[in-house]
Design an enzyme around this catalytic site. Structure first.
Site, short mmCIF file in Angstrom:
data_model
loop_
_atom_site.label_atom_id
_atom_site.label_comp_id
_atom_site.label_asym_id
_atom_site.label_seq_id
_atom_site.Cartn_x
_atom_site.Cartn_y
_atom_site.Cartn_z
N CYS A 73 72.48 -23.52 30.24
CA CYS A 73 71.75 -22.28 30.49
C CYS A 73 70.52 -22.54 31.36
O CYS A 73 69.73 -23.44 31.06
CB CYS A 73 71.32 -21.65 29.16
SG CYS A 73 70.39 -20.11 29.37
N CYS A 79 63.27 -20.69 26.95
CA CYS A 79 63.76 -19.72 25.97
C CYS A 79 63.74 -20.32 24.57
O CYS A 79 64.16 -21.46 24.36
CB CYS A 79 65.17 -19.30 26.34
SG CYS A 79 65.93 -18.16 25.17
N CYS A 82 67.61 -21.13 21.90
CA CYS A 82 68.37 -22.35 21.64
C CYS A 82 67.43 -23.55 21.63
O CYS A 82 66.44 -23.58 22.36
CB CYS A 82 69.44 -22.56 22.71
SG CYS A 82 70.79 -21.36 22.68
N CYS A 157 73.42 -15.57 29.27
CA CYS A 157 73.26 -16.09 27.90
C CYS A 157 74.56 -16.76 27.50
O CYS A 157 75.48 -16.09 27.02
CB CYS A 157 72.90 -14.96 26.94
SG CYS A 157 72.69 -15.51 25.23
N GLN A 262 79.43 -11.07 10.60
CA GLN A 262 79.26 -12.47 10.97
C GLN A 262 79.04 -12.56 12.47
O GLN A 262 79.62 -11.79 13.25
CB GLN A 262 80.47 -13.30 10.55
CG GLN A 262 80.69 -13.37 9.05
CD GLN A 262 79.58 -14.10 8.31
OE1 GLN A 262 78.83 -14.88 8.88
NE2 GLN A 262 79.48 -13.84 7.01
N TYR A 289 78.02 -9.11 -2.99
CA TYR A 289 77.40 -9.06 -1.67
C TYR A 289 78.51 -8.89 -0.62
O TYR A 289 78.61 -9.65 0.34
CB TYR A 289 76.58 -10.31 -1.38
CG TYR A 289 75.45 -10.55 -2.35
CD1 TYR A 289 74.21 -9.94 -2.17
CD2 TYR A 289 75.61 -11.40 -3.45
CE1 TYR A 289 73.16 -10.17 -3.06
CE2 TYR A 289 74.58 -11.63 -4.34
CZ TYR A 289 73.36 -11.01 -4.15
OH TYR A 289 72.33 -11.23 -5.03
N CYS A 383 74.30 -18.70 4.11
CA CYS A 383 73.64 -18.91 5.40
C CYS A 383 72.36 -19.72 5.23
O CYS A 383 71.62 -19.91 6.20
CB CYS A 383 73.31 -17.55 6.04
SG CYS A 383 72.18 -16.53 5.08
#
Length: 425
Positions: A73, A79, A82, A157, A262, A289, A383
């Site tokens: 990128c 940025c 990442c 991106c 997701q 959930y 997560c």
């Protein structure tokens, strides 16, 4: 050696020092003895770094690692989206797995760790793009600069689906009329659905009256010109051409505004395959959930499912989608706050398999009830490894065995790692 492209911010204070990088830390920075943290540095590298204290900035590579690769990128190094594009894929993924293993070890947990699932570039279907005022035709749009509230105005991106990348000029035009009030700091939450892009916009100042009728008209005109499926302002309809929808296993779900999905469809498939395999043979399943039904519909092909989530719109969307998937074993869905009102052990008497996929805070209250219950198998999707190990410790202390775990690298080139795991008595 090629000098990294610096982020547009004040230069660090203090004379440059030479450092030998020992390993990569939890946030993706190289770590030298001290410890001293240096972004964009890899194990074994000798670097020249400037600054003071624990946090330094990379000035020059004196000896580069063989694991270093060219970032794909052009916005990388500035940025903040990442952190690790400069690291070859295999050692990068192995680092995530070892971090997960170390997190398990903190709670004295051991298990079989399966090969990690790794998302590929150009697969992200859900991104949050910050907007800043530009001109009447186009806002500045992108991700925040490292250590700054300002942003990098992106034109590509590499993590995002090509359809999202192609829409960037249209998204910049869409955001331009959102700055009538000085306090507005919009974020465009973009989701690629099967019927087009769904954009929910947050951060537009409302105390001063919100967007004017003229600005709303411009917003709708630009959404139509871009052929977006839907645009909402904090869930309130601003433009709608088609209902955003996705296929989740055998069902087609119409998404409520701002619905959680997701981040990549491929990671969803990998986690769903893990969950379904672990639930094989169940006679009654609790999907806690459940969201809009990421796992619910697939599980209902095995056995009847009780599904619960704290978001009523998500549960309503799940219930409405049942008509699109005939032949399921049966689904009972309920809007229920599983923190304040977890499914009690007594309610779980007829359930032999429970699945939970909580937000980052984990499922402490629900795990306590699962630990008291007679459920024979628990499948966890998480997560946040830190809250997962807390919940896993409670299950293990109650007599469960952590059988196996699959690391999931869904947020490519970040320090973030997810997982799916199965426990049995």
């Amino acid at each position: 050696m090629r000098r990294p492209r610096p982020a547009p911010r004040p230069k660090p204070q203090g004379p440059p020092v030479e450092l030998l990088i020992d390993h990569v830390g939890g946030d993706g920075d190289g770590v030298a003895q001290g410890p001293v943290f240096v972004p964009f540095a890899l194990p074994g590298e000798r670097v020249l770094a400037a600054g003071a204290g624990e946090r330094r900035e990379l000035i020059e590579l004196l000896a580069a690692s063989e694991q270093r690769v060219e970032p794909p990128c052009p916005h990388f190094f500035a940025c903040g989206g990442c952190a690790l594009q400069h690291w070859a894929h295999e050692p990068y993924l192995a680092w995530k797995v070892e971090r997960l293993r170390a997190t398990l070890a903190r709670e004295r947990l051991e298990t079989e760790i399966l090969p990690a699932f790794g998302a590929l570039p150009a697969t992200r279907r859900r991104v949050a793009l910050h907007a800043r005022k530009g001109n009447r035709e186009a806002a500045r749009l992108g991700y925040k600069i490292r250590k700054s509230w300002d942003l990098v105005d992106i034109d590509v991106c590499p993590i995002s689906d090509p359809k999202i990348q192609a829409a960037l000029p249209h998204l910049k035009r869409l955001a331009a009329p959102l700055f009538e009030h000085a306090k507005s700091a919009p974020t465009l939450h973009v989701t690629l659905s099967d019927t087009g892009l769904d954009i929910d916009i947050s951060g537009v100042e409302r105390k001063s009256g919100g967007l004017s009728a003229d600005a709303r008209m411009v917003l709708a005109e630009r959404a139509a010109a871009a052929d977006f499926a839907r645009v909402t302002l904090d869930g309130e309809m601003a433009y709608g051409a088609r209902m955003p929808q996705v296929r989740l296993g055998p069902a087609v779900v119409r998404l409520p505004p701002g619905a959680f999905l997701q981040a990549t469809a491929c990671a969803e498939e990998a986690m769903a395959a893990f969950v379904v395999e672990a639930a094989a043979g169940a006679t009654r399943i609790a999907d806690l959930y459940c969201g809009v039904g990421t796992f619910t519909f697939r599980l209902a092909e095995i056995a009847p499912v009780y599904a619960a989530d704290s978001a009523p719109p998500a549960v309503q969307a799940l219930s409405a989608a049942l008509a699109s998937a005939p032949g399921l074993k049966g689904v009972t869905a309920e809007a229920r706050d599983l923190v304040r009102r977890p499914m009690l052990a007594e309610e779980l008497k007829k359930v032999d398999v429970a699945v939970f996929d909580p937000p980052r805070a984990g499922a402490a209250e629900q795990t306590a009830e699962l630990a008291r219950s007679k459920v024979s198998r628990v499948i966890a999707v998480s997560c946040n490894p830190a809250t997962f190990v807390r919940d896993a410790r409670r299950l293990v202390d109650a007599g469960f065995t952590l059988e196996r775990l699959m690391p999931v690298d869904q947020f490519l080139w970040s320090s973030h790692v997810e997982l799916a795991a199965v426990f049995s008595r």
